[in-house]
Motif scaffolding. Structure first.
Motif, PDB file in Angstrom:
ATOM      1  N   VAL A   1      21.449  56.762  41.728  1.00 55.98           N
ATOM      2  CA  VAL A   1      21.470  55.395  42.279  1.00 55.98           C
ATOM      3  C   VAL A   1      20.685  54.450  41.376  1.00 55.98           C
ATOM      4  CG1 VAL A   1      21.845  55.975  44.715  1.00 55.98           C
ATOM      5  CG2 VAL A   1      19.529  55.770  43.875  1.00 55.98           C
ATOM      6  N   THR A   2      19.595  54.959  40.791  1.00 50.88           N
ATOM      7  CA  THR A   2      18.808  54.140  39.878  1.00 50.88           C
ATOM      8  C   THR A   2      19.642  53.754  38.654  1.00 50.88           C
ATOM      9  OG1 THR A   2      16.842  55.343  40.596  1.00 50.88           O
ATOM     10  CG2 THR A   2      16.601  53.999  38.645  1.00 50.88           C
ATOM     11  N   ALA A   3      20.377  54.720  38.139  1.00 46.44           N
ATOM     12  CA  ALA A   3      21.241  54.454  36.987  1.00 46.44           C
ATOM     13  C   ALA A   3      22.312  53.430  37.340  1.00 46.44           C
ATOM     14  CB  ALA A   3      21.886  55.756  36.504  1.00 46.44           C
ATOM     15  N   ALA A   4      22.708  53.400  38.603  1.00 50.63           N
ATOM     16  CA  ALA A   4      23.729  52.443  39.045  1.00 50.63           C
ATOM     17  C   ALA A   4      23.116  51.079  39.377  1.00 50.63           C
ATOM     18  CB  ALA A   4      24.483  53.000  40.252  1.00 50.63           C
ATOM     19  N   GLY A   5      21.812  50.934  39.121  1.00 44.40           N
ATOM     20  CA  GLY A   5      21.176  49.643  39.291  1.00 44.40           C
ATOM     21  C   GLY A   5      20.616  49.385  40.682  1.00 44.40           C
ATOM     22  N   TRP A   6      20.439  50.434  41.448  1.00 47.47           N
ATOM     23  CA  TRP A   6      19.867  50.283  42.782  1.00 47.47           C
ATOM     24  C   TRP A   6      18.429  50.779  42.775  1.00 47.47           C
ATOM     25  CZ3 TRP A   6      22.507  48.872  47.430  1.00 47.47           C
ATOM     26  CH2 TRP A   6      23.872  48.552  47.238  1.00 47.47           C
ATOM     27  N   GLY A   7      17.639  50.225  43.677  1.00 53.70           N
ATOM     28  CA  GLY A   7      16.325  50.769  43.919  1.00 53.70           C
ATOM     29  C   GLY A   7      16.445  51.877  44.955  1.00 53.70           C
TER      30      GLY A   7
ATOM     31  N   ALA B   1      18.352  64.234  41.790  1.00 52.93           N
ATOM     32  CA  ALA B   1      19.572  63.808  41.094  1.00 52.93           C
ATOM     33  C   ALA B   1      20.144  62.564  41.764  1.00 52.93           C
ATOM     34  CB  ALA B   1      20.595  64.943  41.089  1.00 52.93           C
ATOM     35  N   ASN B   2      20.085  62.502  43.084  1.00 53.06           N
ATOM     36  CA  ASN B   2      20.604  61.329  43.800  1.00 53.06           C
ATOM     37  C   ASN B   2      19.801  60.071  43.475  1.00 53.06           C
ATOM     38  OD1 ASN B   2      22.692  62.665  45.069  1.00 53.06           O
ATOM     39  ND2 ASN B   2      21.473  63.197  46.866  1.00 53.06           N
TER      40      ASN B   2
ATOM     41  N   ASP C   1      30.134  55.629  49.144  1.00 52.85           N
ATOM     42  CA  ASP C   1      30.436  55.254  47.767  1.00 52.85           C
ATOM     43  C   ASP C   1      29.188  55.281  46.890  1.00 52.85           C
ATOM     44  OD1 ASP C   1      29.569  53.062  49.404  1.00 52.85           O
ATOM     45  OD2 ASP C   1      30.098  51.686  47.788  1.00 52.85           O
ATOM     46  N   LEU C   2      28.031  55.536  47.493  1.00 49.09           N
ATOM     47  CA  LEU C   2      26.805  55.627  46.703  1.00 49.09           C
ATOM     48  C   LEU C   2      26.362  57.084  46.603  1.00 49.09           C
ATOM     49  CD1 LEU C   2      24.904  52.536  48.116  1.00 49.09           C
ATOM     50  CD2 LEU C   2      25.701  52.847  45.774  1.00 49.09           C
ATOM     51  N   PRO C   3      25.724  57.445  45.469  1.00 47.39           N
ATOM     52  CA  PRO C   3      25.335  58.848  45.279  1.00 47.39           C
ATOM     53  C   PRO C   3      24.438  59.337  46.410  1.00 47.39           C
ATOM     54  CG  PRO C   3      24.972  57.571  43.273  1.00 47.39           C
ATOM     55  CD  PRO C   3      25.344  56.598  44.347  1.00 47.39           C
ATOM     56  N   GLY C   4      24.762  60.485  46.960  1.00 49.63           N
ATOM     57  CA  GLY C   4      23.934  61.092  47.986  1.00 49.63           C
ATOM     58  C   GLY C   4      24.078  60.469  49.355  1.00 49.63           C
ATOM     59  N   THR C   5      25.067  59.585  49.537  1.00 44.16           N
ATOM     60  CA  THR C   5      25.301  58.931  50.839  1.00 44.16           C
ATOM     61  C   THR C   5      23.973  58.521  51.491  1.00 44.16           C
ATOM     62  OG1 THR C   5      27.101  60.507  51.081  1.00 44.16           O
ATOM     63  CG2 THR C   5      26.695  59.075  52.937  1.00 44.16           C
ATOM     64  N   PRO C   6      23.293  57.528  50.901  1.00 43.62           N
ATOM     65  CA  PRO C   6      21.965  57.156  51.419  1.00 43.62           C
ATOM     66  C   PRO C   6      21.993  56.819  52.913  1.00 43.62           C
ATOM     67  CG  PRO C   6      22.460  55.968  49.394  1.00 43.62           C
ATOM     68  CD  PRO C   6      23.710  56.668  49.789  1.00 43.62           C
ATOM     69  N   ASP C   7      20.928  57.176  53.608  1.00 41.30           N
ATOM     70  CA  ASP C   7      20.861  56.968  55.056  1.00 41.30           C
ATOM     71  C   ASP C   7      20.951  55.486  55.407  1.00 41.30           C
ATOM     72  OD1 ASP C   7      20.486  59.705  55.444  1.00 41.30           O
ATOM     73  OD2 ASP C   7      18.325  59.519  55.117  1.00 41.30           O
ATOM     74  N   ILE C   8      20.222  54.675  54.638  1.00 40.99           N
ATOM     75  CA  ILE C   8      20.164  53.238  54.915  1.00 40.99           C
ATOM     76  C   ILE C   8      20.377  52.490  53.605  1.00 40.99           C
ATOM     77  CG2 ILE C   8      18.645  51.347  55.680  1.00 40.99           C
ATOM     78  CD1 ILE C   8      17.161  53.477  57.412  1.00 40.99           C
TER      79      ILE C   8
END
Ligand SMILES: [Zn+2]
Length: 138
Positions: A103-109, A98-99, A43-50
């Protein structure tokens, strides 16, 4: 000579593969340090590994070659099929950027751990998380 469809397919799989050795290492280090995380959140951009939800932080563990690190291995480009590789590797780098933006735009570090400096990158991430935990990250 153009790469065969089979070799292209293998390459695609290589870049998308999950649970790589560097990734397992990073997970083990984080786990040992007492941090809890989720894996490959689609559900997060780029399917982060962790994903560390409590810190609202996502982490990618990148292979230097595939993700165009600034180190020697990351800057190396195969001489055969050079156009194919240039396109492919440039596209990976663009997608990674872009990923991170998304995620940054979505408020994540977002943090990237590189294969060539995995030990150091893991240590500084863990140090950062410890400091944030002390300051009361929730
Ligand atoms: Zn590197």
């Amino acid at each position: 000579m153009q790469p065969t469809t089979a070799s292209k397919r293998r390459n695609m799989q290589a870049v998308k593969c999950r649970d790589t050795k560097p990734e397992r290492f990073a997970r083990r280090e984080l786990h040992r340090a007492g941090f809890r995380f989720q894996l490959h959140r689609r559900d997060l951009p780029g399917t982060p590994d962790i994903v560390l939800p409590r810190f609202r932080l996502v982490v990618w563990v990148h292979g230097c070659f595939w993700h165009g690190h600034t180190c020697a291995k990351g800057q190396r480009r195969p001489r055969t099929n050079s156009e194919f590789w240039a396109e492919k590797l440039d596209a990976n780098v663009r997608r990674d950027r872009a990923n991170v933006d998304a995620v940054t735009a979505a408020g994540w570090g977002a943090r990237v751990l590189w294969e060539c400096s995995l030990n150091e990158d893991c240590s500084s991430l863990i140090q950062e998380l410890r400091q944030r935990r002390v300051r009361g990250a929730s």
